[in-house]
Design a protein around this motif. Structure first.
Motif, PDB file in Angstrom:
ATOM      1  N   ALA A  80      -5.147   6.237  -3.983  1.00  0.00           N
ATOM      2  CA  ALA A  80      -5.879   6.772  -2.835  1.00  0.00           C
ATOM      3  C   ALA A  80      -5.678   5.824  -1.665  1.00  0.00           C
ATOM      4  O   ALA A  80      -5.658   4.605  -1.821  1.00  0.00           O
ATOM      5  N   GLY A  81      -5.566   6.411  -0.461  1.00  0.00           N
ATOM      6  CA  GLY A  81      -5.321   5.603   0.718  1.00  0.00           C
ATOM      7  C   GLY A  81      -3.847   5.250   0.853  1.00  0.00           C
ATOM      8  O   GLY A  81      -3.025   5.507  -0.041  1.00  0.00           O
ATOM      9  N   GLY A  82      -3.509   4.642   1.974  1.00  0.00           N
ATOM     10  CA  GLY A  82      -2.125   4.281   2.225  1.00  0.00           C
ATOM     11  C   GLY A  82      -1.265   5.497   2.530  1.00  0.00           C
ATOM     12  O   GLY A  82      -1.759   6.620   2.720  1.00  0.00           O
ATOM     13  N   SER A  83       0.027   5.288   2.584  1.00  0.00           N
ATOM     14  CA  SER A  83       0.997   6.358   2.837  1.00  0.00           C
ATOM     15  C   SER A  83       1.970   6.411   1.667  1.00  0.00           C
ATOM     16  O   SER A  83       2.329   5.384   1.086  1.00  0.00           O
ATOM     17  N   ARG A  84       2.390   7.620   1.340  1.00  0.00           N
ATOM     18  CA  ARG A  84       3.303   7.803   0.209  1.00  0.00           C
ATOM     19  C   ARG A  84       4.605   8.421   0.674  1.00  0.00           C
ATOM     20  O   ARG A  84       4.610   9.447   1.356  1.00  0.00           O
ATOM     21  N   VAL A  85       5.691   7.759   0.330  1.00  0.00           N
ATOM     22  CA  VAL A  85       7.024   8.298   0.578  1.00  0.00           C
ATOM     23  C   VAL A  85       7.444   9.024  -0.696  1.00  0.00           C
ATOM     24  O   VAL A  85       7.635   8.397  -1.744  1.00  0.00           O
ATOM     25  N   ILE A  86       7.565  10.348  -0.625  1.00  0.00           N
ATOM     26  CA  ILE A  86       7.813  11.132  -1.829  1.00  0.00           C
ATOM     27  C   ILE A  86       9.212  10.839  -2.372  1.00  0.00           C
ATOM     28  O   ILE A  86      10.148  10.529  -1.615  1.00  0.00           O
ATOM     29  N   ARG A 101      -0.920   2.099   5.176  1.00  0.00           N
ATOM     30  CA  ARG A 101      -0.811   2.997   6.329  1.00  0.00           C
ATOM     31  C   ARG A 101      -1.357   2.310   7.574  1.00  0.00           C
ATOM     32  O   ARG A 101      -2.500   1.850   7.588  1.00  0.00           O
ATOM     33  N   PRO A 102      -0.551   2.202   8.615  1.00  0.00           N
ATOM     34  CA  PRO A 102      -1.039   1.566   9.843  1.00  0.00           C
ATOM     35  C   PRO A 102      -1.989   2.485  10.603  1.00  0.00           C
ATOM     36  O   PRO A 102      -1.770   3.697  10.690  1.00  0.00           O
TER      37      PRO A 102
END
Length: 401
Positions: free
Chosen positions: A259-265, A182-183
């Protein structure tokens, strides 16, 4: 005794037609008034009947429910949201999710459609047959089936988070989605963004200059090295001068999830893939028909000037074909946006799913919610049509149509 001369038959017929025409005009006006009165009466009866039914079921009408607490979570939100927010917030979350999948789907469907159309027109026998097979296969399968195929047969078959497919231990793919860094904006982000905008504007101006130079003087100009240098050099220079534009928060596996980052469902991935691939099959046929509507003499004239096949298509054929392509292409964009409501089948939280589905089942405000949903889809369609019509008008002016 004077005898009145007989009137010519033509004059008598003309007067008769005038009299009948006047009567027909009055009768038509009366019929229109009766039709308007009947329409208003039917509308009044529908509204009165709906209001009576709502009162009998003790359901309060109006839009006051929008300020009530929603009390449920949403799996994806582009804006901050929690279950304690109002139904108005739920509406905004669903609307943004619908716009997200629609914009991404339109972009990829357009790219894939143009590539497949050029493949069908290619002199390469194998490439042409593969492109034709793609079109015939995809457009003859129901869209809902394709959405379920990508969601259940492809994405659901991926490994669990503990056995994720990893790329350099930074990007992870599993049955819960795609996990990416995640930026996080840094001190030089604003200068970096301005540099990107300047680079894009300079690249567009350079392309316009190259086209003008080609059409006026017949001198081709290679612009892609300069465009790449602008798009990479200016942002890099801004980052060196003003500092790093952003840092990345890396995902870390903790327990049974990341945990952390971004998730594209996975619901977003499945829906985007299905909408893009399905709509691209129709766009490919539209583009192919548009290109074939341009006389083959245009290709021969471009080749006689020493232009490559790609340059002839890009500079001569496709701009003329766009006048034929744009109207049905606009219809496909509208269909893609409306077809995104099929997301309810796999649980993607779009406008139809979270607002016309969950919110409606909790509040019972059927008339208000359906009216809002219909109005939003209508507004999106009208805006899309207006943008495409404006682009068609600009294209017509540039081609001298």
């Amino acid at each position: 005794m004077s005898i009145e001369p007989r009137r010519p038959p033509s004059q008598f017929i003309a007067r008769l037609r005038h009299a009948l025409g006047g009567q027909a005009g009055w009768s038509g006006f009366v019929l229109q008034l009766l039709f308007l009165a009947a329409t208003l009466w039917i509308g009044y009866e529908i509204v009165a009947n709906a209001r009576a039914n709502l009162q009998s079921q003790r359901i309060t009408s109006g839009f006051g429910f929008l300020s009530n607490t929603a009390g449920f979570d949403v799996s994806q939100s582009l804006i901050p949201y929690s279950g304690s927010d109002t139904y108005t917030r739920v509406f905004l979350v669903g609307l943004l999710n619908t716009l997200l999948v629609s914009v991404i789907g339109i972009f990829f469907a357009t790219v894939i459609g143009f590539v497949v159309a050029l493949g069908r027109l290619s002199p390469n026998w194998l490439l042409s047959r593969i492109s034709g097979g793609y079109v015939e296969l995809v457009r003859n399968l129901p869209l809902l089936f394709q959405i379920l195929f990508w969601y259940l047969a492809v994405l659901a078959a991926l490994p669990s988070p503990r056995q994720s497919v990893s790329l350099f231990d930074v990007v992870f793919l599993n049955n819960r989605g795609l996990v990416i860094p995640r930026p996080i904006a840094g001190p030089g982000f604003e200068a970096f963004a301005v540099a990107i905008l300047i680079a894009i504007a300079a690249a567009l101006l350079l392309r316009i200059h190259a086209r003008r130079r080609l059409f006026e003087g017949g001198k081709p100009m290679v612009v892609w090295p300069y465009v790449i240098a602008l798009l990479i050099g200016l942002p890099l220079l801004a980052a060196l001068v003003f500092g790093a534009p952003f840092s990345f928060e890396l995902p870390v596996l903790r327990g049974f999830n990341f945990a952390g980052g971004s998730r594209v469902i996975p619901e977003l991935v499945a829906l985007t893939l299905a909408l893009s691939i399905y709509t691209a099959a129709f766009i490919a046929e539209i583009v192919r028909a548009g290109i074939q509507s341009v006389h083959k003499g245009q290709m021969e004239a471009g080749a006689s000037l020493g232009l490559t096949r790609g340059a002839v298509l890009r500079l001569i054929v496709v701009p003329q074909a766009l006048r034929v392509i744009l109207p049905p292409l606009t219809s496909q964009y509208l269909n893609l946006t409306k077809n995104s409501s099929l997301a309810v089948a796999i649980g993607y939280p779009d406008l139809f799913s979270v607002f016309a589905g969950t919110t409606l089942s909790q509040t019972g405000q059927a008339i208000e919610i359906i009216a809002i949903t219909m109005g939003v889809y209508l507004l999106i369609s009208l805006l899309t049509s207006a943008i495409m019509n404006f682009y068609g008008w600009r294209l017509g002016r540039s081609l001298g149509a």
